[in-house]
Design an enzyme around this catalytic site. Structure first.
Site, PDB file in Angstrom:
ATOM      1  N   ASN A  26      22.883   6.393  20.114  1.00  0.00           N
ATOM      2  CA  ASN A  26      21.387   6.361  20.302  1.00  0.00           C
ATOM      3  C   ASN A  26      20.799   5.165  19.945  1.00  0.00           C
ATOM      4  O   ASN A  26      19.720   4.783  19.933  1.00  0.00           O
ATOM      5  CB  ASN A  26      20.838   7.259  19.295  1.00  0.00           C
ATOM      6  CG  ASN A  26      20.758   8.745  19.990  1.00  0.00           C
ATOM      7  OD1 ASN A  26      20.991   8.996  21.195  1.00  0.00           O
ATOM      8  ND2 ASN A  26      20.606   9.767  18.932  1.00  0.00           N
ATOM      9  N   HIS A  63      21.045   2.757  17.338  1.00  0.00           N
ATOM     10  CA  HIS A  63      20.399   2.428  16.116  1.00  0.00           C
ATOM     11  C   HIS A  63      21.436   3.067  15.014  1.00  0.00           C
ATOM     12  O   HIS A  63      22.379   3.638  15.147  1.00  0.00           O
ATOM     13  CB  HIS A  63      18.831   3.384  15.997  1.00  0.00           C
ATOM     14  CG  HIS A  63      19.068   4.735  16.224  1.00  0.00           C
ATOM     15  ND1 HIS A  63      18.007   5.660  16.204  1.00  0.00           N
ATOM     16  CD2 HIS A  63      20.117   5.577  16.014  1.00  0.00           C
ATOM     17  CE1 HIS A  63      18.194   6.711  16.202  1.00  0.00           C
ATOM     18  NE2 HIS A  63      19.324   6.953  15.960  1.00  0.00           N
ATOM     19  N   CYS A 104      16.318   1.861  12.157  1.00  0.00           N
ATOM     20  CA  CYS A 104      17.040   0.438  11.738  1.00  0.00           C
ATOM     21  C   CYS A 104      17.849   0.224  12.895  1.00  0.00           C
ATOM     22  O   CYS A 104      18.778   0.743  13.237  1.00  0.00           O
ATOM     23  CB  CYS A 104      17.651   0.569  10.278  1.00  0.00           C
ATOM     24  SG  CYS A 104      18.351  -0.896   9.611  1.00  0.00           S
TER      25      CYS A 104
END
Length: 368
Positions: free
Chosen positions: A264, A266, A301
């Protein structure tokens, strides 16, 4: 009740039929129309495809016709079609300094069995269990909360059986639960629960779960609520207060590795666990083992972010401890003298924005 008839040829060994999501397979080969209700429940092998806008079901001619991964996994859907169980052998590279599986190993196994579950029922592996509608709209699932309780850590070569199932969680997300057992004894050695919300992969903004998406996955969920933590006031429900400066312990300047990113795009949710533990004082690591961890995920993040991990001990009168209960439950109580509890926060070094907040509870190490 929905009825379904289908043509069964000499080459048909099994098929997937959805009525209360039960799985059926014919007892004998035969030719001609057969009512699905004449078929006996037996192990099945079917391959579901819903890619590129086309939904189709291809029946495997035999076990050998199934994908290699399905033949090698020790996993199966349960009779009700709602939950999935899989067995895992703890590998040597999955154990830590205590000669037992690390909490990151446990979290990775939870993620693995969840993905295998949804793959088994026909969801795409692209984007961690996205449905057909989600892929069309570029939607993905992201973790909002993870709560793990470990009553006994498995050691190298131990075999762990994990059962998982999912269900709706209000209008904004889903819930997934797990129960972990020691295959040798049948003992419940851990439980976990999580909440997931939907995010647009392009805009990176959260989005409400639509009725169309909900209809696609609810057919694979229990009709009645089923909880890994059914007890009232259990620790999985406990809110996590924000840790305020100054923190007692810190580890600053953590940077994601390329290997920390998932499909994804991240940082994967398991990486946050390791970052939280980096700021635990060494004397706790030396004398205690992690019993409970709860993480609230508040922000993505990315690879270029720099992260600070902050930790402060939590007052004993606000803590919970392990007591005997249903399926190895935890119930509200004050911490015992040999336990410690901490509050955590992960935040961006650049601007202090909160990425994640958490709570951990530790118990004295015991010899195996």
């Amino acid at each position: 009740m929905l009825k379904l008839s289908c043509n069964v040829t000499d080459h048909l060994h099994g098929f997937f039929f959805s009525d209360s999501r039960r799985l059926f397979a014919p007892v004998h080969r035969r030719t001609g129309p057969v009512s699905c209700f004449q078929l006996k429940k037996e192990p099945f092998r079917a391959i579901f495809s819903a890619d590129q806008g086309n939904s189709s079901l291809r029946v495997a001619d035999s076990v050998s016709d199934a994908p290699p991964a399905d033949r090698l996994r020790f996993g199966r859907l349960m009779e009700d079609g709602f939950s999935y169980k899989e067995k895992f052998i703890v590998r040597s590279y999955e154990v830590g300094i205590n000669k037992t599986a690390t909490v990151e190993t446990i979290a990775n196994l939870l993620q693995e069995v969840a993905c295998n579950h949804v793959q088994k029922v026909g969801f795409s592996t692209d984007g961690f269990a996205t449905t057909l509608t989600m892929r069309k709209l570029h939607l993905i699932w992201v973790t909002a909360r993870m709560h793990i309780e470990i009553y006994k850590y498995p050691a190298w070569s131990d075999v762990v059986e994990i059962e998982t199932w999912c269900q709706s969680e209000g209008r904004i997300g889903t819930r997934r639960d797990w129960i972990l057992k020691d295959c040798a004894t049948g003992e419940v050695i851990g439980r976990a629960t999580s909440k997931w919300v939907m995010m647009n992969q392009d805009t990176r903004r959260l989005q409400r779960v639509t009725d169309e998406v909900r209809d696609e996955y609810l057919v694979f969920c229990p009709r009645e609520p089923r909880l890994a933590f059914p007890e009232e006031n259990n620790s999985s429900l406990k809110k996590i207060p924000k840790l305020e400066d100054p923190a007692q312990y810190s580890m600053l300047g953590l940077k994601p590795r390329r290997a920390d990113l998932d499909m994804n795009q991240h940082v994967n949710n398991v990486t946050y666990i390791g970052w939280v533990l980096e700021s635990i004082p060494q004397e706790i690591i030396d004398t205690h083992e992690l019993q409970v961890i709860t993480l609230d995920y508040r922000r993505e993040c990315q690879q270029d972010d720099i992260v600070d991990s902050l930790t402060t001990s939590e007052a004993p009168n606000e803590a919970v401890s392990k007591l005997s209960g249903t399926n190895g439950s935890t119930t509200s109580s004050k911490l015992e003298h040999n336990e410690s509890q901490f509050l955590h926060i992960l935040r961006l070094s650049e601007n202090g924005q909160e990425i994640n907040r958490g709570r951990t509870q530790w118990r004295n190490k015991s010899s195996r």
